[in-house]
Design an enzyme around this catalytic site. Structure first.
Site, PDB file in Angstrom:
ATOM      1  N   GLN A 105     -47.088  44.010  65.472  1.00 37.84           N
ATOM      2  CA  GLN A 105     -45.636  44.043  65.265  1.00 37.84           C
ATOM      3  C   GLN A 105     -44.850  43.863  66.564  1.00 37.84           C
ATOM      4  OE1 GLN A 105     -45.777  47.824  62.708  1.00 37.84           O
ATOM      5  NE2 GLN A 105     -44.125  46.624  61.776  1.00 37.84           N
TER       6      GLN A 105
ATOM      7  N   CYS B 129     -40.897  48.659  56.147  1.00 39.91           N
ATOM      8  CA  CYS B 129     -41.648  48.142  57.294  1.00 39.91           C
ATOM      9  C   CYS B 129     -40.668  47.550  58.291  1.00 39.91           C
ATOM     10  CB  CYS B 129     -42.642  47.081  56.813  1.00 39.91           C
ATOM     11  SG  CYS B 129     -43.636  46.387  58.150  1.00 39.91           S
ATOM     12  N   LEU B 130     -40.863  47.869  59.567  1.00 41.40           N
ATOM     13  CA  LEU B 130     -39.960  47.342  60.596  1.00 41.40           C
ATOM     14  C   LEU B 130     -40.049  45.824  60.701  1.00 41.40           C
ATOM     15  CD1 LEU B 130     -40.483  50.025  63.395  1.00 41.40           C
ATOM     16  CD2 LEU B 130     -38.559  49.844  61.784  1.00 41.40           C
TER      17      LEU B 130
ATOM     18  N   HIS C 278     -51.804  46.686  58.788  1.00 46.24           N
ATOM     19  CA  HIS C 278     -51.249  45.695  59.719  1.00 46.24           C
ATOM     20  C   HIS C 278     -52.341  45.084  60.602  1.00 46.24           C
ATOM     21  CE1 HIS C 278     -46.905  45.538  59.293  1.00 46.24           C
ATOM     22  NE2 HIS C 278     -46.801  46.856  59.296  1.00 46.24           N
TER      23      HIS C 278
ATOM     24  N   HIS D  98     -50.735  52.253  55.919  1.00 40.27           N
ATOM     25  CA  HIS D  98     -49.785  51.151  56.138  1.00 40.27           C
ATOM     26  C   HIS D  98     -50.035  50.487  57.499  1.00 40.27           C
ATOM     27  CE1 HIS D  98     -45.518  49.436  55.856  1.00 40.27           C
ATOM     28  NE2 HIS D  98     -45.862  49.231  57.125  1.00 40.27           N
ATOM     29  N   GLU D  99     -50.176  51.308  58.545  1.00 36.45           N
ATOM     30  CA  GLU D  99     -50.338  50.740  59.892  1.00 36.45           C
ATOM     31  C   GLU D  99     -51.696  50.078  60.064  1.00 36.45           C
ATOM     32  OE1 GLU D  99     -47.763  50.344  61.515  1.00 36.45           O
ATOM     33  OE2 GLU D  99     -46.522  51.803  60.458  1.00 36.45           O
TER      34      GLU D  99
ATOM     35  N   GLY E 273     -44.004  54.514  62.495  1.00 43.39           N
ATOM     36  CA  GLY E 273     -45.277  53.926  62.865  1.00 43.39           C
ATOM     37  C   GLY E 273     -45.071  52.500  63.337  1.00 43.39           C
TER      38      GLY E 273
END
Ligand code: CO
Length: 195
Positions: free
Chosen positions: A76, A133-134, A179, A175-176, A71
């Site tokens: 991000q 997380c990226l 963000h 999660h996304e 995701g």
């Protein structure tokens, strides 16, 4: 000129090429913003779809695939707008049910999931699940979240997808969408677990 038709073509190319990460001049792998960057703490703006958004979506898909992520949210890649891409099709068994607009659907038929301006409703039950997380390299942790979600996910073509699910996809959605509100998974850890 990009339009929804050419975007669909690009998505198919992206997926077809992803195992080899073949270079394609239409795509740009973007730098992923890292923990500490202020954009990760902003409440992002509502999206209006235009050609720039379509190009950004193609870039986000390519960036997610390149980073082996499941995701990616627009902040991000440095854009403070309410846009998310998700793909959990590597693991079709990661949910126990998946409904779109009330009908049971095959996971692959809706991946990659692309949406703007989402809204989430939650079930009562909560469970722990591992997250990373990226934008926060090197940290993974068990995060407690609602097991089930009902997500209203406006699509790029103007239609509305009502998605009901659980498991990893429900977690990825939460999660996304966090963000988009400047929330990171580490914020949801108990104080004792924080570094
Ligand atoms: Co993340």
């Amino acid at each position: 000129v990009m339009n929804l038709y050419s975007l669909g073509f690009i998505f198919r190319l992206t997926l077809k090429n992803s195992p080899t990460k073949a270079f394609h001049p239409l795509f740009m792998i973007r730098q992923i913003t890292q923990y500490g960057h202020p954009i990760l703490r902003q409440r992002c703006r509502e999206v209006v779809v235009n050609d720039e958004i379509l190009e950004l979506v193609a870039d986000m898909l390519e960036t997610m695939i390149d980073a082996n992520g499941i995701g990616l949210a627009a902040p991000q890649v440095g854009e403070d707008i309410r846009l998310v891409v998700i793909d959990v099709s590597h693991d079709p068994e990661c949910v126990s049910y998946l409904r779109v607009n009330g009908d049971d659907v095959d996971m692959k038929s809706i991946m990659p999931l692309i949406f703007i301006n989402p809204e989430l409703e939650f079930g009562q039950a909560k469970e722990f699940g591992m997250e990373g997380c990226l934008s926060i390299r090197g940290i993974r942790a068990e995060v407690r979240r609602p097991e089930e979600v009902r997500a209203s996910l406006p699509q790029l073509d103007g239609s509305m997808m009502i998605l009901e699910t659980d498991g990893l996809l429900a977690r990825a959605l939460q999660h996304e969408i966090d963000h988009l509100n400047g929330v990171l998974f580490v914020d949801r850890l108990p104080a004792v677990a924080k570094v």
